[in-house]
Design a protein around this motif. Structure first.
Motif, mmCIF file in Angstrom:
data_model
loop_
_atom_site.group_PDB
_atom_site.id
_atom_site.type_symbol
_atom_site.label_atom_id
_atom_site.label_comp_id
_atom_site.label_asym_id
_atom_site.label_seq_id
_atom_site.Cartn_x
_atom_site.Cartn_y
_atom_site.Cartn_z
ATOM 1 N N VAL A 1 0.827 -1.205 0.000
ATOM 2 C CA VAL A 1 0.000 0.000 0.000
ATOM 3 C C VAL A 1 0.863 1.257 0.000
ATOM 4 N N ILE A 2 1.995 1.209 0.698
ATOM 5 C CA ILE A 2 2.822 2.407 0.851
ATOM 6 C C ILE A 2 4.096 2.344 0.008
ATOM 7 N N VAL A 3 4.234 1.342 -0.852
ATOM 8 C CA VAL A 3 5.489 1.176 -1.576
ATOM 9 C C VAL A 3 5.723 2.315 -2.578
ATOM 10 N N ILE A 4 4.662 2.799 -3.214
ATOM 11 C CA ILE A 4 4.850 3.858 -4.211
ATOM 12 C C ILE A 4 5.260 5.178 -3.559
ATOM 13 N N PRO A 5 4.526 5.700 -2.557
ATOM 14 C CA PRO A 5 4.994 6.957 -1.934
ATOM 15 C C PRO A 5 6.366 6.818 -1.274
ATOM 16 N N MET A 6 6.656 5.661 -0.661
ATOM 17 C CA MET A 6 7.966 5.467 -0.053
ATOM 18 C C MET A 6 9.066 5.449 -1.109
ATOM 19 N N TYR A 7 8.793 4.835 -2.240
ATOM 20 C CA TYR A 7 9.796 4.815 -3.307
ATOM 21 C C TYR A 7 10.053 6.228 -3.841
ATOM 22 N N LEU A 8 8.999 7.013 -3.966
ATOM 23 C CA LEU A 8 9.178 8.383 -4.444
ATOM 24 C C LEU A 8 10.022 9.210 -3.469
ATOM 25 N N VAL A 9 9.830 8.974 -2.181
ATOM 26 C CA VAL A 9 10.622 9.699 -1.183
ATOM 27 C C VAL A 9 12.097 9.292 -1.266
ATOM 28 N N TRP A 10 12.361 8.001 -1.279
ATOM 29 C CA TRP A 10 13.752 7.541 -1.284
ATOM 30 C C TRP A 10 14.446 7.806 -2.614
ATOM 31 N N ALA A 11 13.700 7.730 -3.707
ATOM 32 C CA ALA A 11 14.325 7.883 -5.025
ATOM 33 C C ALA A 11 14.452 9.345 -5.442
ATOM 34 N N GLN A 12 13.384 10.120 -5.290
ATOM 35 C CA GLN A 12 13.396 11.487 -5.808
ATOM 36 C C GLN A 12 13.899 12.502 -4.786
ATOM 37 N N GLN B 1 13.926 -6.035 -4.896
ATOM 38 C CA GLN B 1 13.465 -5.912 -6.275
ATOM 39 C C GLN B 1 12.949 -4.502 -6.562
ATOM 40 N N ILE B 2 12.353 -3.855 -5.564
ATOM 41 C CA ILE B 2 11.820 -2.508 -5.755
ATOM 42 C C ILE B 2 12.953 -1.473 -5.812
ATOM 43 N N TYR B 3 13.898 -1.565 -4.884
ATOM 44 C CA TYR B 3 14.882 -0.497 -4.727
ATOM 45 C C TYR B 3 16.228 -0.790 -5.398
ATOM 46 N N ALA B 4 16.606 -2.041 -5.568
ATOM 47 C CA ALA B 4 17.954 -2.345 -6.049
ATOM 48 C C ALA B 4 17.975 -3.102 -7.364
ATOM 49 N N ALA B 5 16.829 -3.336 -7.984
ATOM 50 C CA ALA B 5 16.809 -4.157 -9.195
ATOM 51 C C ALA B 5 17.578 -3.508 -10.336
ATOM 52 N N GLN B 6 17.582 -2.175 -10.404
ATOM 53 C CA GLN B 6 18.241 -1.497 -11.514
ATOM 54 C C GLN B 6 19.745 -1.400 -11.348
ATOM 55 N N ASN B 7 20.275 -1.833 -10.213
ATOM 56 C CA ASN B 7 21.716 -1.776 -9.960
ATOM 57 C C ASN B 7 22.205 -3.166 -9.566
ATOM 58 N N PRO B 8 22.753 -3.966 -10.491
ATOM 59 C CA PRO B 8 23.206 -5.327 -10.158
ATOM 60 C C PRO B 8 24.258 -5.372 -9.055
ATOM 61 N N ALA B 9 24.997 -4.288 -8.843
ATOM 62 C CA ALA B 9 26.008 -4.275 -7.791
ATOM 63 C C ALA B 9 25.394 -4.300 -6.400
ATOM 64 N N SER B 10 24.094 -3.993 -6.293
ATOM 65 C CA SER B 10 23.416 -3.981 -4.995
ATOM 66 C C SER B 10 22.463 -5.156 -4.828
ATOM 67 N N TRP B 11 22.526 -6.116 -5.725
ATOM 68 C CA TRP B 11 21.629 -7.251 -5.620
ATOM 69 C C TRP B 11 21.954 -8.098 -4.394
ATOM 70 N N THR B 12 20.897 -8.655 -3.811
ATOM 71 C CA THR B 12 21.061 -9.629 -2.740
ATOM 72 C C THR B 12 20.991 -11.040 -3.342
ATOM 73 N N LEU B 13 21.157 -12.038 -2.486
ATOM 74 C CA LEU B 13 21.119 -13.417 -2.966
ATOM 75 C C LEU B 13 19.757 -13.799 -3.523
ATOM 76 N N SER B 14 18.694 -13.233 -2.983
ATOM 77 C CA SER B 14 17.362 -13.552 -3.497
ATOM 78 C C SER B 14 17.199 -13.083 -4.937
ATOM 79 N N LEU B 15 17.653 -11.859 -5.230
ATOM 80 C CA LEU B 15 17.612 -11.371 -6.607
ATOM 81 C C LEU B 15 18.620 -12.096 -7.485
#
Length: 299
Positions: free
Chosen positions: A142-153, A236-250
């Motif tokens: 429910v809050i992933v979009i506003p939280m992503y906008l805060v952390w990203a923008q 997947q939401i925050y680090a998918a675009q940067n392979p250097a920050s991937w975790t083992l799950s990704l």
């Protein structure tokens, strides 16, 4: 003649006593066999998938696709091949960073809040507890979009794991509630004795509460470590675009896509991802079970 008659009369009495005793022993034996048979079946139900993954991980490519259950040759080099995959060690480091710091921040932030809700008597304490519990009912989607906008923008931290790690320094509702329930089991006499000796609230927390609440803290730490280690949605939401920050799950998802026909390598990578969690739980299961068992004794 009299002695023989008495002996004859007493013999059935001894036989009558021995019969129920034998039946009781037989019943206990059958109960023991039934209980252990069910426990053995349950253990096999949970263990056999891990055995299958392990056996497949040491097979050759051809045998892994054949449906064989036992390896003809043991290819331990499959694990070395997985480790030599570009980025695999970076995924390990990122997972350890995420799980380690996330667990540390969660414990350090949840202990004081749980102590306050369990010990202090102030107006609105129950309301504060209800507010903390109510946040667990809010799905993260429910809050992933506003939280992503805060952390990203606003904070420009997209492409890293910090948007997942930093919020844990401000508490976790489930960890707070679990610790609060455990702290309620600590007798107040210990806290009152510490105050009589001149201990302040912070010293009481560090010297009295924390040592006595180790099982509960261990349970919270393990829950949080397992969550962070297995988390797929957040990275997947925050680090998918940067392979250097991937975790083992990704990384495991990417590895499985690249080796979709190499089931032996996929199983080896899966086992390497699961191994730290199994090792941690094996060594900490006593504190974990004790902490979970004692929570909820008092309300």
């Amino acid at each position: 003649m009299v002695t023989t008659a008495l002996t004859t009369r007493r013999a059935p009495a001894r036989g009558t006593t021995a019969g129920p005793a034998r039946r009781a022993r037989r019943t206990r034996l059958l109960h023991w066999i039934a209980v252990h048979a069910v426990a053995l079946a349950a253990a096999l139900f949970f263990v056999l998938p891990f055995v299958f993954v392990w056996l497949t991980s040491v097979m050759s490519d051809a045998q892994a696709m054949s449906g064989a259950l036992w390896p003809h040759e043991w290819h331990w080099s499959n694990y070395l091949t997985v480790f030599e995959t570009p980025g695999f060690l970076d995924w390990w480091k990122n997972s350890l960073l995420y799980a380690g710091l996330g667990t540390l921040f969660t414990v350090c932030s949840a202990v004081p809040v749980a102590h306050a809700l369990a010990t202090f008597r102030f107006r609105g304490r129950r309301t504060a507890l209800l507010l903390v519990i109510s946040t667990m009912m809010l799905p993260p989607q429910v809050i992933v979009i506003p939280m992503y906008l805060v952390w990203a923008q606003q904070l420009h931290l997209a492409g890293s794991l910090w948007p997942l790690i930093l919020p844990m320094a401000f508490g976790d509702a489930y960890s707070i509630f679990l610790l609060r329930q455990f702290l309620l089991t600590i007798p107040r006499e210990y806290l009152e004795a510490a105050k009589v000796d001149g201990c302040g609230e912070l010293r009481t927390l560090l010297k009295i509460i924390v040592p006595m609440a180790r099982p509960g803290i261990a349970a919270v730490a393990l829950f949080q470590f397992f969550f962070c280690w297995n988390d797929y949605f957040g990275p997947q939401i925050y680090a998918a675009q940067n392979p250097a920050s991937w975790t083992l799950s990704l990384g495991l998802e990417s590895f499985k896509s690249a080796h979709s026909v190499n089931w032996n390598l996929t199983m080896a990578a899966t086992l390497l991802v699961m191994a730290p969690v199994m090792v941690v739980f094996f060594f900490a299961q006593k504190a974990f079970v004790e902490g979970v068992t004692l929570t909820g004794v008092k309300g």
